[in-house]
Design a protein around this motif. Sequence first.
Motif, mmCIF file in Angstrom:
data_model
loop_
_atom_site.group_PDB
_atom_site.id
_atom_site.type_symbol
_atom_site.label_atom_id
_atom_site.label_comp_id
_atom_site.label_asym_id
_atom_site.label_seq_id
_atom_site.Cartn_x
_atom_site.Cartn_y
_atom_site.Cartn_z
ATOM 1 N N THR A 1 43.760 2.069 -22.279
ATOM 2 C CA THR A 1 42.350 2.331 -22.005
ATOM 3 C C THR A 1 42.110 3.719 -21.443
ATOM 4 N N SER A 2 43.081 4.584 -21.575
ATOM 5 C CA SER A 2 42.910 5.964 -21.119
ATOM 6 C C SER A 2 43.802 6.865 -21.963
ATOM 7 N N GLY A 3 43.522 8.146 -21.921
ATOM 8 C CA GLY A 3 44.316 9.084 -22.698
ATOM 9 C C GLY A 3 43.768 9.272 -24.102
ATOM 10 N N GLY A 4 44.190 10.339 -24.733
ATOM 11 C CA GLY A 4 43.649 10.733 -26.024
ATOM 12 C C GLY A 4 43.891 9.759 -27.148
ATOM 13 N N LEU B 1 37.016 11.510 -30.516
ATOM 14 C CA LEU B 1 35.671 11.442 -29.955
ATOM 15 C C LEU B 1 35.319 12.698 -29.165
ATOM 16 N N SER B 2 36.315 13.296 -28.501
ATOM 17 C CA SER B 2 36.027 14.520 -27.746
ATOM 18 C C SER B 2 35.587 15.640 -28.684
ATOM 19 N N HIS B 3 36.151 15.688 -29.896
ATOM 20 C CA HIS B 3 35.751 16.690 -30.884
ATOM 21 C C HIS B 3 34.384 16.367 -31.488
ATOM 22 N N LEU B 4 33.963 15.128 -31.328
ATOM 23 C CA LEU B 4 32.640 14.730 -31.822
ATOM 24 C C LEU B 4 31.567 14.886 -30.750
ATOM 25 N N GLY B 5 31.972 15.341 -29.568
ATOM 26 C CA GLY B 5 31.007 15.544 -28.482
ATOM 27 C C GLY B 5 30.902 14.387 -27.521
ATOM 28 N N CYS B 6 31.877 13.475 -27.551
ATOM 29 C CA CYS B 6 31.850 12.283 -26.697
ATOM 30 C C CYS B 6 33.051 12.349 -25.742
ATOM 31 N N ASP B 7 32.783 12.588 -24.437
ATOM 32 C CA ASP B 7 33.871 12.763 -23.479
ATOM 33 C C ASP B 7 34.481 11.410 -23.077
ATOM 34 N N SER C 1 34.207 9.431 -20.466
ATOM 35 C CA SER C 1 33.254 8.419 -20.002
ATOM 36 C C SER C 1 32.454 7.856 -21.174
ATOM 37 N N CYS C 2 32.068 8.737 -22.063
ATOM 38 C CA CYS C 2 31.327 8.331 -23.252
ATOM 39 C C CYS C 2 32.179 7.417 -24.125
ATOM 40 N N ALA C 3 33.450 7.797 -24.341
ATOM 41 C CA ALA C 3 34.349 7.003 -25.181
ATOM 42 C C ALA C 3 34.486 5.587 -24.638
ATOM 43 N N LYS C 4 34.693 5.473 -23.333
ATOM 44 C CA LYS C 4 34.860 4.148 -22.734
ATOM 45 C C LYS C 4 33.595 3.301 -22.855
ATOM 46 N N SER C 5 32.451 3.954 -22.912
ATOM 47 C CA SER C 5 31.194 3.211 -23.021
ATOM 48 C C SER C 5 31.022 2.573 -24.403
ATOM 49 N N LEU C 6 31.849 2.988 -25.369
ATOM 50 C CA LEU C 6 31.740 2.440 -26.726
ATOM 51 C C LEU C 6 32.397 1.070 -26.845
ATOM 52 N N GLY C 7 33.257 0.734 -25.890
ATOM 53 C CA GLY C 7 33.865 -0.592 -25.862
ATOM 54 C C GLY C 7 35.071 -0.739 -26.768
ATOM 55 N N PRO D 1 25.443 1.060 -31.914
ATOM 56 C CA PRO D 1 24.549 2.171 -32.275
ATOM 57 C C PRO D 1 25.057 3.527 -31.804
ATOM 58 N N LYS D 2 25.578 3.577 -30.586
ATOM 59 C CA LYS D 2 26.068 4.837 -30.039
ATOM 60 C C LYS D 2 27.307 5.309 -30.807
ATOM 61 N N ALA D 3 28.251 4.396 -31.052
ATOM 62 C CA ALA D 3 29.465 4.754 -31.785
ATOM 63 C C ALA D 3 29.131 5.214 -33.191
ATOM 64 N N LEU D 4 28.195 4.530 -33.832
ATOM 65 C CA LEU D 4 27.843 4.875 -35.204
ATOM 66 C C LEU D 4 27.218 6.261 -35.288
ATOM 67 N N ARG D 5 26.457 6.648 -34.267
ATOM 68 C CA ARG D 5 25.853 7.988 -34.276
ATOM 69 C C ARG D 5 26.929 9.065 -34.297
ATOM 70 N N TYR D 6 27.978 8.888 -33.495
ATOM 71 C CA TYR D 6 29.061 9.874 -33.480
ATOM 72 C C TYR D 6 29.831 9.855 -34.800
ATOM 73 N N LEU D 7 30.114 8.665 -35.302
ATOM 74 C CA LEU D 7 30.839 8.554 -36.565
ATOM 75 C C LEU D 7 30.056 9.191 -37.703
ATOM 76 N N LEU D 8 28.784 8.877 -37.788
ATOM 77 C CA LEU D 8 27.958 9.391 -38.876
ATOM 78 C C LEU D 8 27.809 10.904 -38.793
ATOM 79 N N SER D 9 27.692 11.415 -37.586
ATOM 80 C CA SER D 9 27.593 12.857 -37.413
ATOM 81 C C SER D 9 28.854 13.548 -37.923
ATOM 82 N N GLY D 10 30.012 12.940 -37.648
ATOM 83 C CA GLY D 10 31.261 13.502 -38.144
ATOM 84 C C GLY D 10 31.361 13.440 -39.659
#
Length: 312
Positions: free
Chosen positions: A187-190, A204-210, A212-218, A227-236
């Motif tokens: 649950t931690s580390g790259g 996720l860090s390269h997608l703009g999600c640090d 804390s953000c990554a952990k919030s995706l579950g 919805p949040k995860a899909l926004r990052y995926l779709l943007s990529g």
Amino acid sequence: MQLFLKALYLASISSIGPDAPRSFTPEVAFTNLTNLSSLTNLSSLTSVTSVTRVTSLTNFTNLSCVDDPPDHKATCPQQKGWGKCSESWMQGFCCKTCFNCAGHGCGGNPGPSPFPKGSGGVGRVLAKGCNNCHGCGVEGEDSTRKEMEDEIRRACIGCTEGEWAVITAMAMIESDKMDHSDTSKGTSGGSSNWSPWNMNMDQLSHLGCDESCAKSLGQQKGSFDVPKALRYLLSGLRGETEIGDTCDMMHFHRDGSTGWSKCKGKGCGCSSGCSGCSDYIDGVADGAKQIIADPSIGLTGKRACETIHHIG
């Protein structure tokens, strides 16, 4: 269907003429229309003597046939001229020009797609595939998977049909019921994985999600923020991030920064130095094409199974 036939009746009744029998009603039409696909002339109905306005509708099966190309770089006539109609990635595309609206994912669609036609930002992925060489069938309906498919569909705001199909196919590869991440990396580390798409923290860090953000995706159903995860995926996938274009995103998703650095800018066919990247993209493409051809696979709890080995 009854509303459609009533509309035909109302549109044509004024042109039937004084000799039309009183017995001609929408109900009579319903009892006579037993096979719309074989109907070539509405005047063949036993209770109708003449119809002039609607006999031009000679093939009802073609009314829903469209001629969408797989991307916006070439028209369907151009694809046909180049001999591309037989390519696996043409399944479900250029239905009129290439397949005369029959077979190959064209015609007889069991249900409409909930998204507008088109490949959107994933045309280069849909252009790949290997005639389902990694396919392992279509799994039956599952209630958990249906709930996850519903979440993905609702979250895919602004998606095209192609984008929705690719995103759904990716989740289907990651886990059978699309309901958990690979938690073996912690649950931690790259290398830790998050969301139904198993995006690791480095990606996720390269997608703009640090972090804390990554952990919030579950990491499992109930804690996922789809919805949040899909926004990052779709943007990529749309090539809107520092990762690069669609193919660069797929390489990073498959083999992390190693595969990404080896194949960056080299297109979706790159496999040198990227572990299983070509197979992964083919599997996603073929799974997505099955969903496009039969949207019920991505809507009713079914699963387009593609055997793509995970990287340990």
